[in-house]
Structures are given as C-alpha cells and as structure tokens.
Design a protein around this motif. Structure first.
Motif, PDB file in Angstrom:
ATOM      1  N   UNK A  42       0.802  -1.269   0.146  1.00  0.00           N
ATOM      2  CA  UNK A  42       0.014   0.086   0.055  1.00  0.00           C
ATOM      3  C   UNK A  42       0.831   1.223   0.020  1.00  0.00           C
ATOM      4  N   UNK A  43       0.522   2.296  -0.826  1.00  0.00           N
ATOM      5  CA  UNK A  43       1.255   3.384  -0.989  1.00  0.00           C
ATOM      6  C   UNK A  43       0.589   4.643  -0.925  1.00  0.00           C
ATOM      7  N   UNK A  44      -0.878   4.585  -0.841  1.00  0.00           N
ATOM      8  CA  UNK A  44      -1.804   5.505  -0.742  1.00  0.00           C
ATOM      9  C   UNK A  44      -2.933   4.900  -0.354  1.00  0.00           C
ATOM     10  N   UNK A  45      -3.679   5.694   0.587  1.00  0.00           N
ATOM     11  CA  UNK A  45      -5.201   5.303   0.634  1.00  0.00           C
ATOM     12  C   UNK A  45      -5.980   6.239   1.297  1.00  0.00           C
ATOM     13  N   UNK A  64     -11.373  10.225   9.498  1.00  0.00           N
ATOM     14  CA  UNK A  64     -10.873   9.670   8.377  1.00  0.00           C
ATOM     15  C   UNK A  64      -9.428   9.579   8.513  1.00  0.00           C
ATOM     16  N   UNK A  65      -8.764   8.648   7.648  1.00  0.00           N
ATOM     17  CA  UNK A  65      -7.063   8.697   7.756  1.00  0.00           C
ATOM     18  C   UNK A  65      -6.835   8.612   6.278  1.00  0.00           C
ATOM     19  N   UNK A  66      -6.020   9.536   5.873  1.00  0.00           N
ATOM     20  CA  UNK A  66      -5.555   9.312   4.490  1.00  0.00           C
ATOM     21  C   UNK A  66      -4.051   9.883   4.263  1.00  0.00           C
ATOM     22  N   UNK A  67      -3.531   9.911   2.897  1.00  0.00           N
ATOM     23  CA  UNK A  67      -2.255  10.179   2.715  1.00  0.00           C
ATOM     24  C   UNK A  67      -2.313  11.435   1.147  1.00  0.00           C
ATOM     25  N   UNK A  68      -3.467  12.143   1.235  1.00  0.00           N
ATOM     26  CA  UNK A  68      -3.706  12.655   0.225  1.00  0.00           C
ATOM     27  C   UNK A  68      -2.720  13.785  -0.059  1.00  0.00           C
ATOM     28  N   UNK A  69      -1.926  14.225   1.027  1.00  0.00           N
ATOM     29  CA  UNK A  69      -0.920  15.472   0.785  1.00  0.00           C
ATOM     30  C   UNK A  69       0.652  14.855   0.946  1.00  0.00           C
ATOM     31  N   UNK A  70       0.747  13.722   0.863  1.00  0.00           N
ATOM     32  CA  UNK A  70       1.958  12.960   1.061  1.00  0.00           C
ATOM     33  C   UNK A  70       2.433  12.621   2.344  1.00  0.00           C
ATOM     34  N   UNK A  72       0.683  11.177   6.339  1.00  0.00           N
ATOM     35  CA  UNK A  72      -0.675  10.326   6.876  1.00  0.00           C
ATOM     36  C   UNK A  72      -0.981  11.622   8.078  1.00  0.00           C
ATOM     37  N   UNK A  73      -2.307  11.571   7.719  1.00  0.00           N
ATOM     38  CA  UNK A  73      -3.070  12.541   8.560  1.00  0.00           C
ATOM     39  C   UNK A  73      -4.428  11.830   8.921  1.00  0.00           C
ATOM     40  N   UNK A  74      -5.149  12.360  10.085  1.00  0.00           N
ATOM     41  CA  UNK A  74      -6.324  12.063  10.637  1.00  0.00           C
ATOM     42  C   UNK A  74      -7.180  13.297  10.585  1.00  0.00           C
ATOM     43  N   UNK A  85       3.771   8.164  10.829  1.00  0.00           N
ATOM     44  CA  UNK A  85       3.886   6.961   9.672  1.00  0.00           C
ATOM     45  C   UNK A  85       3.578   5.801  10.456  1.00  0.00           C
ATOM     46  N   UNK A  86       2.541   4.879   9.875  1.00  0.00           N
ATOM     47  CA  UNK A  86       2.554   3.483  10.386  1.00  0.00           C
ATOM     48  C   UNK A  86       2.119   2.656   9.240  1.00  0.00           C
ATOM     49  N   UNK A  87       2.194   1.434   9.471  1.00  0.00           N
ATOM     50  CA  UNK A  87       1.871   0.477   8.121  1.00  0.00           C
ATOM     51  C   UNK A  87       0.306   0.583   7.777  1.00  0.00           C
ATOM     52  N   UNK A  88      -0.067   0.219   6.859  1.00  0.00           N
ATOM     53  CA  UNK A  88      -1.480   0.597   6.533  1.00  0.00           C
ATOM     54  C   UNK A  88      -2.356  -0.329   7.465  1.00  0.00           C
ATOM     55  N   UNK A  89      -2.025  -1.733   7.661  1.00  0.00           N
ATOM     56  CA  UNK A  89      -2.630  -2.492   8.444  1.00  0.00           C
ATOM     57  C   UNK A  89      -2.937  -1.893  10.040  1.00  0.00           C
ATOM     58  N   UNK A  90      -2.013  -1.309  10.479  1.00  0.00           N
ATOM     59  CA  UNK A  90      -1.751  -0.588  11.755  1.00  0.00           C
ATOM     60  C   UNK A  90      -2.953   0.620  11.729  1.00  0.00           C
TER      61      UNK A  90
END
Length: 109
Positions: A42-45, A64-70, A72-74, A85-90
């Motif tokens: 996973x590189x973007x979500x 929400x959690x996303x990587x829209x701006x490069x 990870x933010x909540x 930063x954390x793994x997608x599964x976390x």
C-alpha cells in the motif's frame, strides 16, 4: 550497450469499497480506497467514516485517515492532525476501532 531501465508503474487502485453500517445515531458509511505499488505494498489510501447524524461538516466525514498530501493525517469532526507514519494495517486497525466507538454514540459531536 545501454542498461535496461526499469519502468516504474503508477500505483494501482486495489480497493474501492463502501459499506453501510448501523449506528446508534443513524445509518453511516465506511469508505475504503487503497492504491498499491508494483510489489503489492500500500502506498496511498483513504479511509472515511461518514455519518451526517454525528457530524454535518466536511461532507459528513466524522473520522478519516488518508495520505492525500504525501503525509499520513487524521480527520476528526472537521479537524486535521498529522500523525506518525505507520503501516496500512496498523492505520486500518486504529480506524476500525475508532469507528466501533463512534457507532455507539447517539449525540452529534
């Protein structure tokens, strides 16, 4: 002889799902989008819990959690915070645990 150049592949969208969930305050939605790289990592979500009964701002996105701006933010009730930063599964586990708590909430935020 020129060295063969590796062709990098754009991330591919592998998940695009919406689930309807019952909540104490009324029906909500869970949205999951995920893009993977050529190795399947996973590189973007984008994860979102939407419930207009709990929060009417931000198009109903309560959480929400996303990587829209490069990075990870909540998102929570209209506020945005950068997170480590954390793994997608976390991140997915953290998101789902928070959604379970929010589903029991009856009053708006």
């Amino acid at each position: 002889m020129a060295a063969a150049r590796k062709r990098s592949r754009k991330p591919v969208k592998v998940t695009d799902e919406v689930a309807v969930v019952r909540c104490a305050a009324g029906i909500g939605l869970i949205r999951e989008e995920r893009w993977d790289d050529a190795q399947g990592d996973p590189v973007r979500y984008n994860l979102a819990f939407i419930n207009f009964h709990l929060f009417s701002g931000d198009k109903g996105r309560v959480l929400g959690y996303d990587t829209a701006h490069g990075r990870v933010h909540r998102h929570f009730a209209g506020h945005v915070e950068m997170i480590e930063p954390a793994s997608y599964s976390e991140i997915l586990s953290r998101f789902m645990a928070e959604v379970e708590t929010l589903k029991m909430r009856k009053a708006p935020l």
